[in-house]
Design a protein around this motif. Structure first.
Motif: not given
Length: 93
Positions: A18-19, A25-26, A21-23
């Protein structure tokens, strides 16, 4: 560490995923903006290549014309009086 609150490897892997994917996306926005800018600049450059080639040929022709004109003007003029050759002169007697 409390033995009753053991974390499983799957939940840790899920949090890591999840981290990631968040990175992603950012960071994808600035990366895509940079690549899009490069694409636009290369497209504009491709459109301007014939014009830039014509400007380059005109600039080279003008430089050749100016240099030849200066050489002809320098060849046609003579220096008034004696010309110093830069050689040592004998001392007067």
């Amino acid at each position: 560490m409390n033995p009753e609150t053991k974390s499983s490897g799957k939940s840790l892997l899920g949090v890591g995923g999840l981290a990631a994917l968040a990175c992603a996306a950012c960071c994808i926005g600035p990366i895509m903006a940079f690549l899009g800018g490069l694409g636009v600049l290369s497209a504009i450059g491709a459109l301007w290549v014939p014009a830039l080639a014509a400007v380059t040929v005109a600039a080279v022709a003008a430089a050749v014309w100016v240099l030849r004109r200066r050489r002809r003007a320098a060849a046609c003029t003579t220096a008034p009086g004696p010309v110093d050759l830069g050689l040592p002169t004998p001392p007067p007697r």
